[in-house]
Write a protein that holds these residues in place. Structure first.
Motif, PDB file in Angstrom:
ATOM      1  N   THR A 116       0.823  -1.202   0.000  1.00 18.74           N
ATOM      2  CA  THR A 116       0.000   0.000   0.000  1.00 18.74           C
ATOM      3  C   THR A 116       0.860   1.255   0.000  1.00 18.74           C
ATOM      4  OG1 THR A 116      -1.729  -1.186   1.215  1.00 18.74           O
ATOM      5  CG2 THR A 116      -1.840   1.204   1.230  1.00 18.74           C
ATOM      6  N   ALA A 117       1.966   1.216   0.741  1.00 13.80           N
ATOM      7  CA  ALA A 117       2.834   2.388   0.847  1.00 13.80           C
ATOM      8  C   ALA A 117       3.565   2.697  -0.450  1.00 13.80           C
ATOM      9  CB  ALA A 117       3.842   2.177   1.980  1.00 13.80           C
ATOM     10  N   TYR A 118       4.091   1.673  -1.111  1.00 10.07           N
ATOM     11  CA  TYR A 118       4.983   1.906  -2.247  1.00 10.07           C
ATOM     12  C   TYR A 118       4.393   1.505  -3.591  1.00 10.07           C
ATOM     13  CZ  TYR A 118       8.626   2.874   1.135  1.00 10.07           C
ATOM     14  OH  TYR A 118       9.352   3.431   2.148  1.00 10.07           O
ATOM     15  N   GLY A 119       3.457   0.573  -3.589  1.00 10.06           N
ATOM     16  CA  GLY A 119       2.901   0.122  -4.848  1.00 10.06           C
ATOM     17  C   GLY A 119       3.928  -0.614  -5.697  1.00 10.06           C
ATOM     18  N   ARG A 120       3.479  -1.142  -6.800  1.00  8.44           N
ATOM     19  CA  ARG A 120       4.384  -1.856  -7.700  1.00  8.44           C
ATOM     20  C   ARG A 120       5.470  -0.921  -8.228  1.00  8.44           C
ATOM     21  NH1 ARG A 120       4.447  -2.744 -13.324  1.00  8.44           N
ATOM     22  NH2 ARG A 120       5.680  -4.601 -13.867  1.00  8.44           N
ATOM     23  N   THR A 121       5.126   0.324  -8.509  1.00  7.47           N
ATOM     24  CA  THR A 121       6.099   1.258  -9.074  1.00  7.47           C
ATOM     25  C   THR A 121       7.249   1.524  -8.109  1.00  7.47           C
ATOM     26  OG1 THR A 121       4.405   2.318 -10.435  1.00  7.47           O
ATOM     27  CG2 THR A 121       6.414   3.570 -10.019  1.00  7.47           C
ATOM     28  N   GLY A 122       6.930   1.747  -6.835  1.00 11.58           N
ATOM     29  CA  GLY A 122       7.974   2.018  -5.871  1.00 11.58           C
ATOM     30  C   GLY A 122       8.891   0.832  -5.654  1.00 11.58           C
ATOM     31  N   LEU A 123       8.315  -0.358  -5.511  1.00 12.47           N
ATOM     32  CA  LEU A 123       9.131  -1.556  -5.327  1.00 12.47           C
ATOM     33  C   LEU A 123       9.940  -1.850  -6.588  1.00 12.47           C
ATOM     34  CD1 LEU A 123       6.549  -3.765  -3.406  1.00 12.47           C
ATOM     35  CD2 LEU A 123       8.577  -2.655  -2.460  1.00 12.47           C
ATOM     36  N   GLY A 124       9.324  -1.615  -7.742  1.00 10.32           N
ATOM     37  CA  GLY A 124      10.043  -1.821  -8.997  1.00 10.32           C
ATOM     38  C   GLY A 124      11.236  -0.892  -9.140  1.00 10.32           C
ATOM     39  N   ALA A 125      11.093   0.342  -8.673  1.00 13.41           N
ATOM     40  CA  ALA A 125      12.213   1.288  -8.733  1.00 13.41           C
ATOM     41  C   ALA A 125      13.363   0.815  -7.849  1.00 13.41           C
ATOM     42  CB  ALA A 125      11.746   2.678  -8.310  1.00 13.41           C
ATOM     43  N   MET A 126      13.040   0.258  -6.677  1.00  9.32           N
ATOM     44  CA  MET A 126      14.098  -0.276  -5.810  1.00  9.32           C
ATOM     45  C   MET A 126      14.844  -1.408  -6.498  1.00  9.32           C
ATOM     46  SD  MET A 126      12.298  -0.414  -2.051  1.00  9.32           S
ATOM     47  CE  MET A 126      10.831   0.568  -1.796  1.00  9.32           C
ATOM     48  N   LEU A 127      14.084  -2.318  -7.117  1.00  3.39           N
ATOM     49  CA  LEU A 127      14.725  -3.439  -7.800  1.00  3.39           C
ATOM     50  C   LEU A 127      15.549  -2.957  -8.990  1.00  3.39           C
ATOM     51  CD1 LEU A 127      15.300  -6.376  -8.308  1.00  3.39           C
ATOM     52  CD2 LEU A 127      13.101  -6.567  -9.473  1.00  3.39           C
ATOM     53  N   ASP A 128      15.028  -2.026  -9.751  1.00  9.39           N
ATOM     54  CA  ASP A 128      15.788  -1.525 -10.905  1.00  9.39           C
ATOM     55  C   ASP A 128      17.117  -0.933 -10.464  1.00  9.39           C
ATOM     56  OD1 ASP A 128      13.822  -2.311 -12.667  1.00  9.39           O
ATOM     57  OD2 ASP A 128      12.913  -0.315 -12.853  1.00  9.39           O
ATOM     58  N   THR A 129      17.116  -0.219  -9.334  1.00  6.38           N
ATOM     59  CA  THR A 129      18.365   0.333  -8.817  1.00  6.38           C
ATOM     60  C   THR A 129      19.360  -0.775  -8.492  1.00  6.38           C
ATOM     61  OG1 THR A 129      17.294   2.311  -7.921  1.00  6.38           O
ATOM     62  CG2 THR A 129      19.393   1.672  -6.944  1.00  6.38           C
ATOM     63  N   CYS A 130      18.880  -1.826  -7.827  1.00  2.00           N
ATOM     64  CA  CYS A 130      19.762  -2.945  -7.471  1.00  2.00           C
ATOM     65  C   CYS A 130      20.270  -3.676  -8.713  1.00  2.00           C
ATOM     66  CB  CYS A 130      19.028  -3.911  -6.545  1.00  2.00           C
ATOM     67  SG  CYS A 130      18.557  -3.183  -4.957  1.00  2.00           S
ATOM     68  N   HIS A 131      19.417  -3.807  -9.705  1.00  3.69           N
ATOM     69  CA  HIS A 131      19.807  -4.447 -10.964  1.00  3.69           C
ATOM     70  C   HIS A 131      20.891  -3.624 -11.664  1.00  3.69           C
ATOM     71  CE1 HIS A 131      18.918  -5.471 -15.335  1.00  3.69           C
ATOM     72  NE2 HIS A 131      19.265  -6.629 -14.810  1.00  3.69           N
ATOM     73  N   GLU A 132      20.724  -2.301 -11.668  1.00  3.86           N
ATOM     74  CA  GLU A 132      21.736  -1.432 -12.269  1.00  3.86           C
ATOM     75  C   GLU A 132      23.058  -1.516 -11.507  1.00  3.86           C
ATOM     76  OE1 GLU A 132      19.705   2.245 -12.100  1.00  3.86           O
ATOM     77  OE2 GLU A 132      18.294   1.736 -13.710  1.00  3.86           O
ATOM     78  N   LEU A 133      22.981  -1.603 -10.185  1.00  6.32           N
ATOM     79  CA  LEU A 133      24.209  -1.743  -9.392  1.00  6.32           C
ATOM     80  C   LEU A 133      24.944  -3.030  -9.751  1.00  6.32           C
ATOM     81  CD1 LEU A 133      23.015  -0.625  -5.837  1.00  6.32           C
ATOM     82  CD2 LEU A 133      24.702   0.545  -7.269  1.00  6.32           C
ATOM     83  N   ALA A 134      24.188  -4.102  -9.964  1.00  2.00           N
ATOM     84  CA  ALA A 134      24.821  -5.368 -10.334  1.00  2.00           C
ATOM     85  C   ALA A 134      25.544  -5.239 -11.664  1.00  2.00           C
ATOM     86  CB  ALA A 134      23.773  -6.474 -10.386  1.00  2.00           C
ATOM     87  N   HIS A 135      24.936  -4.571 -12.631  1.00  3.15           N
ATOM     88  CA  HIS A 135      25.603  -4.369 -13.922  1.00  3.15           C
ATOM     89  C   HIS A 135      26.821  -3.454 -13.778  1.00  3.15           C
ATOM     90  CE1 HIS A 135      23.307  -6.517 -16.975  1.00  3.15           C
ATOM     91  NE2 HIS A 135      22.245  -6.295 -16.226  1.00  3.15           N
ATOM     92  N   ALA A 136      26.705  -2.450 -12.914  1.00  4.27           N
ATOM     93  CA  ALA A 136      27.856  -1.570 -12.678  1.00  4.27           C
ATOM     94  C   ALA A 136      29.002  -2.357 -12.052  1.00  4.27           C
ATOM     95  CB  ALA A 136      27.449  -0.404 -11.779  1.00  4.27           C
ATOM     96  N   ALA A 137      28.678  -3.231 -11.117  1.00  2.69           N
ATOM     97  CA  ALA A 137      29.710  -4.057 -10.483  1.00  2.69           C
ATOM     98  C   ALA A 137      30.366  -4.977 -11.505  1.00  2.69           C
ATOM     99  CB  ALA A 137      29.113  -4.867  -9.341  1.00  2.69           C
ATOM    100  N   ALA A 138      29.552  -5.594 -12.364  1.00  3.27           N
ATOM    101  CA  ALA A 138      30.099  -6.489 -13.379  1.00  3.27           C
ATOM    102  C   ALA A 138      31.000  -5.731 -14.348  1.00  3.27           C
ATOM    103  CB  ALA A 138      28.964  -7.180 -14.131  1.00  3.27           C
ATOM    104  N   ALA A 139      30.597  -4.523 -14.693  1.00  4.82           N
ATOM    105  CA  ALA A 139      31.424  -3.719 -15.593  1.00  4.82           C
ATOM    106  C   ALA A 139      32.768  -3.390 -14.957  1.00  4.82           C
ATOM    107  CB  ALA A 139      30.684  -2.435 -15.966  1.00  4.82           C
ATOM    108  N   ARG A 140      32.765  -3.064 -13.686  1.00 10.06           N
ATOM    109  CA  ARG A 140      34.020  -2.782 -12.991  1.00 10.06           C
ATOM    110  C   ARG A 140      34.905  -4.026 -12.976  1.00 10.06           C
ATOM    111  NH1 ARG A 140      36.830  -0.769  -8.321  1.00 10.06           N
ATOM    112  NH2 ARG A 140      38.663  -2.119  -8.337  1.00 10.06           N
ATOM    113  N   VAL A 141      34.313  -5.185 -12.711  1.00  8.34           N
ATOM    114  CA  VAL A 141      35.093  -6.422 -12.679  1.00  8.34           C
ATOM    115  C   VAL A 141      35.741  -6.674 -14.033  1.00  8.34           C
ATOM    116  CG1 VAL A 141      34.930  -8.931 -12.476  1.00  8.34           C
ATOM    117  CG2 VAL A 141      33.777  -7.468 -10.806  1.00  8.34           C
ATOM    118  N   VAL A 142      34.963  -6.515 -15.107  1.00  6.82           N
ATOM    119  CA  VAL A 142      35.483  -6.751 -16.453  1.00  6.82           C
ATOM    120  C   VAL A 142      36.631  -5.794 -16.765  1.00  6.82           C
ATOM    121  CG1 VAL A 142      34.913  -6.561 -18.914  1.00  6.82           C
ATOM    122  CG2 VAL A 142      33.361  -7.763 -17.365  1.00  6.82           C
TER     123      VAL A 142
END
Length: 488
Positions: free
Chosen positions: A362-388
């Motif tokens: 109720t507080a965040y809705g699908r959009t709010g939770l989705g934004a949190m996940l998208d941020t974490c997903h982007e961080l994972a790609h940023a980490a992978a890019a640094r490793v490469v």
């Protein structure tokens, strides 16, 4: 394996109100020191292990425990906490969980908590709809993904027995000819545990090889299902493997499972949260063909543990759980609408965990939770890019959800010695208290031997690309120290 990762710009973005038991941000995610020493100090502060004859009072007791958590506990809200599928939790979920605890409601009968019954049923319907299930779907909250998987295999076993006229509840499984459960070699170990707990034996879990993308191989599954002398009762697909985030080919698995009369369960404990994100939801487009689904909102969902759920496409599949008990839900009370959710679970008393979920949705809705996940997903790609980009590190698998598998490089070392380096790097980081990362083992692939890997599980939506850079800087520095020590 060579993976071409594109660096994603992960700015600070919005600040999500995450809870933390740790007040001193000058420390890292773990207390510094060897485990035995940290545990000894904590135990000593509690005193002799006995129930005291006289208490110290509420305030003093709370101060004592808060101090233990503050000084010797874990801080999952720290941006360098990235070991497990164990995220920081949202403050609103903690507050709602306190409301649930204060109510002390139970989910078994109407008169044990009417509002909380309605709240759980609302949460179940909302998440079943998100999964793509129809109006006949139902579900139940459980203490964790392992229990959700156990319930799914139990329902599958009972359904298989019913097809051949066996009442398992009364007579056991003797009439089933070698009942088997099929799952990927990368499936969660709770599948084997479920088979053991249900009297099938761990050997009843037949593991299926995975392909180069860490997904269950359909050709191997087809061959195993066709082997005579066995009763396939369930096939367990994984949507979000623990180490890789990989998602099995659910539709193809469903087709094969149903051809052989087997139940299709999808363990989406990790991956279900992808449905909150417009970007990642297509990964689970095939989920509606499942007969049941496990999901954990204490992973992607940022809920206090434990907040798992089993969804079933057909509510009638819960029939074998039904009970009418004189002191709880006698038949005439059920007929009068006073029933609860006793017939959905192996538990009787069951706390209202749906309260925190309903509050968060109720507080965040699908959009709010989705934004949190998208941020974490982007961080994972940023980490992978640094490793490469860093010759000191080596990426071992592509990013699907929020996990990154890599290792400290050391081409001059033998495989066993390089594996030992990874373990030593992780232990030094943990005992320093500064960085919390995981480890696992990547199976042999494409002519490359199995290898110990370091693992980042990035589930903190307040972390930034700079935080990830700093974390990996410490991994590299520690790797240099370990390698130098071995060369000396």
């Amino acid at each position: 394996m060579d993976y071409d990762e594109t660096l994603v710009d992960c700015g600070a973005g919005p600040h999500w109100p995450l809870a933390s038991t740790v007040r001193d941000r000058g420390r890292g995610p773990l207390p510094a020191g060897l485990p035995a020493e940290v545990l000894r100090r904590t135990t000593e502060m509690l005193g002799e292990a006995r129930v005291p004859s006289t208490g110290v009072g509420e305030s003093a007791a709370l101060d004592l425990i808060a101090g233990l958590l503050d000084n010797h506990g874990i801080d999952l809200s720290h941006p360098h906490a990235a070991a497990h599928l164990q995220p920081p939790v949202l403050q609103v979920a903690v507050d709602a969980d306190a409301l649930a605890s204060a109510s002390n409601a139970s989910m078994d009968t109407y008169d044990s908590g009417p509002a909380t019954l309605a709240i759980e049923q609302w949460v179940v319907r909302a998440l079943a709809r998100l999964a793509g299930f129809g109006p006949e779907a139902d579900g139940v909250l459980t203490p964790g993904g392992s229990i959700s998987n156990l319930l799914a295999v139990l329902i599958a076993r009972d359904s298989a027995a019913a097809k051949v006229g066996i009442d398992v509840r009364r007579h056991g499984i003797d009439g089933l000819d070698r009942p088997m459960v099929f799952c990927s070699e990368l499936a969660h170990f709770s599948v084997q545990r479920a088979c053991a707990a249900l009297g099938l034996g761990e050997d009843a879990a037949v593991t299926i090889a995975s392909d180069s993308d860490f997904r269950m191989r359909l050709d191997v599954l087809e061959a195993e299902l066709a082997r005579p002398g066995r009763t396939p009762i369930a096939v367990v697909a994984t949507a979000g493997t623990t180490d890789y985030g990989s998602i099995d080919p659910i539709a193809g698995i469903a087709s094969l499972a149903h051809q052989h009369g087997a139940w299709l369960h999808v363990d989406a404990a990790y991956g279900f949260g992808a449905l909150f994100s417009d970007r990642l939801a297509p990964l689970l487009a095939e989920l509606p063909v499942a007969d049941s689904v496990t999901l954990d909102l204490h992973k992607i969902g940022w809920q206090p543990a434990a907040t798992s759920m089993l969804l079933v496409a057909d509510r009638n599949r819960f029939a074998s759980f039904g009970r009418s008990v004189d002191y709880l839900n006698p038949a005439d009370d059920i007929d009068s609408g006073l029933d609860g959710l006793l017939g959905r679970s192996l538990q009787t008393t069951r706390r209202p965990d749906a309260v925190k979920v309903a509050t968060t949705l109720t507080a965040y809705g699908r959009t709010g939770l989705g934004a949190m996940l998208d941020t974490c997903h982007e961080l994972a790609h940023a980490a992978a890019a640094r490793v490469v980009a860093d010759s000191n590190l080596e990426l071992l698998a592509p990013v699907t959800l929020t996990t990154v598998l890599f290792r400290v490089a050391g081409e001059e070392l033998a495989a066993a010695e390089l594996d030992a380096v990874q373990g030593e790097v992780r232990r030094r980081l943990l005992t320093s208290g500064r960085v919390l990362i995981g480890r696992t083992k990547v199976p042999a692939r494409n002519g490359r031997p199995a290898a110990v890997a370091l693992k980042l599980t990035l589930l903190n939506p307040n972390a930034t690309a700079t935080d990830v850079e700093e974390l990996l800087d410490q991994v590299v520095a520690t790797g240099h120290d370990v390698l130098a020590g071995r060369a000396a």
